[in-house]
Design an enzyme around this catalytic site. Structure first.
Site, PDB file in Angstrom:
ATOM      1  N   ARG A 101     -42.715 -16.799   2.727  1.00  0.00           N
ATOM      2  CA  ARG A 101     -42.958 -15.669   3.629  1.00  0.00           C
ATOM      3  C   ARG A 101     -42.545 -15.989   5.056  1.00  0.00           C
ATOM      4  O   ARG A 101     -41.955 -15.141   5.747  1.00  0.00           O
ATOM      5  CB  ARG A 101     -44.429 -15.256   3.547  1.00  0.00           C
ATOM      6  CG  ARG A 101     -44.815 -14.051   4.412  1.00  0.00           C
ATOM      7  CD  ARG A 101     -43.824 -12.904   4.340  1.00  0.00           C
ATOM      8  NE  ARG A 101     -43.484 -12.525   2.971  1.00  0.00           N
ATOM      9  CZ  ARG A 101     -42.402 -11.829   2.664  1.00  0.00           C
ATOM     10  NH1 ARG A 101     -41.524 -11.493   3.601  1.00  0.00           N
ATOM     11  NH2 ARG A 101     -42.154 -11.510   1.405  1.00  0.00           N
ATOM     12  N   LYS A 136     -36.661  -6.753  26.781  1.00  0.00           N
ATOM     13  CA  LYS A 136     -37.590  -6.026  25.906  1.00  0.00           C
ATOM     14  C   LYS A 136     -37.627  -6.738  24.549  1.00  0.00           C
ATOM     15  O   LYS A 136     -36.970  -6.352  23.592  1.00  0.00           O
ATOM     16  CB  LYS A 136     -37.154  -4.568  25.767  1.00  0.00           C
ATOM     17  CG  LYS A 136     -37.277  -3.790  27.069  1.00  0.00           C
ATOM     18  CD  LYS A 136     -36.821  -2.352  26.917  1.00  0.00           C
ATOM     19  CE  LYS A 136     -36.964  -1.597  28.235  1.00  0.00           C
ATOM     20  NZ  LYS A 136     -36.451  -0.206  28.141  1.00  0.00           N
ATOM     21  N   LYS A 168     -35.220  -3.323  40.893  1.00  0.00           N
ATOM     22  CA  LYS A 168     -35.477  -2.084  40.162  1.00  0.00           C
ATOM     23  C   LYS A 168     -36.060  -1.029  41.099  1.00  0.00           C
ATOM     24  O   LYS A 168     -36.286  -1.281  42.288  1.00  0.00           O
ATOM     25  CB  LYS A 168     -36.428  -2.362  38.999  1.00  0.00           C
ATOM     26  CG  LYS A 168     -35.948  -3.436  38.029  1.00  0.00           C
ATOM     27  CD  LYS A 168     -34.943  -2.892  37.056  1.00  0.00           C
ATOM     28  CE  LYS A 168     -35.621  -2.101  35.969  1.00  0.00           C
ATOM     29  NZ  LYS A 168     -34.664  -1.612  34.951  1.00  0.00           N
ATOM     30  N   GLU A 197     -30.624  -1.559  40.911  1.00  0.00           N
ATOM     31  CA  GLU A 197     -30.623  -0.334  40.120  1.00  0.00           C
ATOM     32  C   GLU A 197     -30.477   0.868  41.054  1.00  0.00           C
ATOM     33  O   GLU A 197     -31.170   0.976  42.074  1.00  0.00           O
ATOM     34  CB  GLU A 197     -31.933  -0.236  39.347  1.00  0.00           C
ATOM     35  CG  GLU A 197     -32.130   1.059  38.581  1.00  0.00           C
ATOM     36  CD  GLU A 197     -33.489   1.115  37.913  1.00  0.00           C
ATOM     37  OE1 GLU A 197     -33.690   0.354  36.948  1.00  0.00           O
ATOM     38  OE2 GLU A 197     -34.344   1.897  38.368  1.00  0.00           O
ATOM     39  N   ASP A 218     -28.734   3.754  36.369  1.00  0.00           N
ATOM     40  CA  ASP A 218     -29.859   4.051  35.490  1.00  0.00           C
ATOM     41  C   ASP A 218     -29.897   5.519  35.088  1.00  0.00           C
ATOM     42  O   ASP A 218     -29.920   6.409  35.946  1.00  0.00           O
ATOM     43  CB  ASP A 218     -31.170   3.678  36.192  1.00  0.00           C
ATOM     44  CG  ASP A 218     -32.365   3.813  35.278  1.00  0.00           C
ATOM     45  OD1 ASP A 218     -32.296   3.334  34.130  1.00  0.00           O
ATOM     46  OD2 ASP A 218     -33.380   4.410  35.700  1.00  0.00           O
TER      47      ASP A 218
END
Length: 281
Positions: A101, A136, A168, A197, A218
């Protein structure tokens, strides 16, 4: 393919096995299968996939079976068809069932990322744009997930917060504008490339004038991306990002941007179907 720099294979295998074995081990296999029983097994792809994680999967079996015979028949990065045999294994039955597994979970997850990544790469083929992954990722698995995206044909974006300056929208808001944010980053003298950004065309010139090395465009539609490409005229690389899907990526890539970053290739890739079929020696 070599595993990623900084990845400790033994530590990972030991940690994952400990998670699965607990303190009592594989009580089912120990109770039902004689200690001397041997199995032969074939690991096969039950769908068309791009492979990632073969060496890691093999390491789980080797960790529990010192006299294991194992042949890897494909390599990371290979695109294989449904029914392809990935690995042949022969060894102690208890050990093989105990490792199964952990080996399959890892291989299925990483190959799932590589497979979805290759779909995005194929969708933008011939445009000249380069696919990037993002941060992410599942906590604790970033180095492996970004490795898998490379096996699928993407390039890695930032691995960590300390290997690139990416300003950002929240940084911009605190600083009072893109120019102010870029100037603050330049003044910090990190020695790192500064990317900022922008989500409006009118932010581009102030960002460039302040010294931005790269722009992240963006959530811009193809029309605005083309406008940005014309305005920048090759002065810095341009990266498109935000809500990119398999259905939209080619339209974005054809605008002339240098990069397209896609979070879902690591965040949302489904595990692929890989099976392990046993027979008695």
């Amino acid at each position: 393919m070599a595993l990623p720099d900084g990845f400790d294979l033994d530590e990972f295998v030991n940690r994952v096995l400990a998670e699965d074995l607990g303190t009592g081990g594989d009580v089912t296999s120990n109770a039902t299968i004689a200690d001397a029983t041997r199995f032969t097994a074939e690991m096969n792809a039950r769908q068309a996939i791009v492979v990632a994680g073969m060496e890691i999967a093999a390491a789980f079996f080797r960790a529990l079976n010192s006299d294991l015979k194992l042949d890897c028949l494909v390599s990371d990065g290979d695109r294989i068809e449904h029914g392809t045999i990935l690995m042949r294994i022969s060894g102690n039955a208890r050990a093989m069932l105990t490792a199964e597994r952990s080996a399959l979970n890892t291989l299925q997850h990483l190959s799932g990322i590589a497979t979805m990544t290759r779909q995005y790469v194929d969708a933008m083929a011939g445009t000249g744009a380069i696919l990037l992954d993002t941060r992410k990722t599942i906590p604790g698995l970033r180095i492996l997930e970004k490795y898998a995206s490379r096996m699928g044909g993407a390039q890695n974006h930032r691995m960590r917060l300390d290997d690139g300056v990416l300003i950002k929208d929240n940084h911009v808001a605190v600083c009072g504008g893109v120019a102010e944010a870029v100037r603050a980053a330049k003044a910090a003298n990190t020695g790192l490339q500064i990317q900022v950004e922008v989500d409006r065309i009118d932010q581009i010139e102030p960002a460039l004038a302040a010294g931005a090395d790269r722009l992240l465009l963006d959530n811009m539609d193809p029309g605005r991306l083309r406008e940005a490409v014309r305005l920048v005229a090759g002065r810095v690389p341009l990266e498109a990002s935000g809500g990119v899907t398999l259905e939209t990526i080619r339209f974005l890539a054809e605008t002339g941007v240098t990069f397209i970053s896609v979070g879902r290739i690591t965040q949302s890739a489904p595990a692929v179907d890989i099976g392990l079929d046993y027979s008695l020696d």
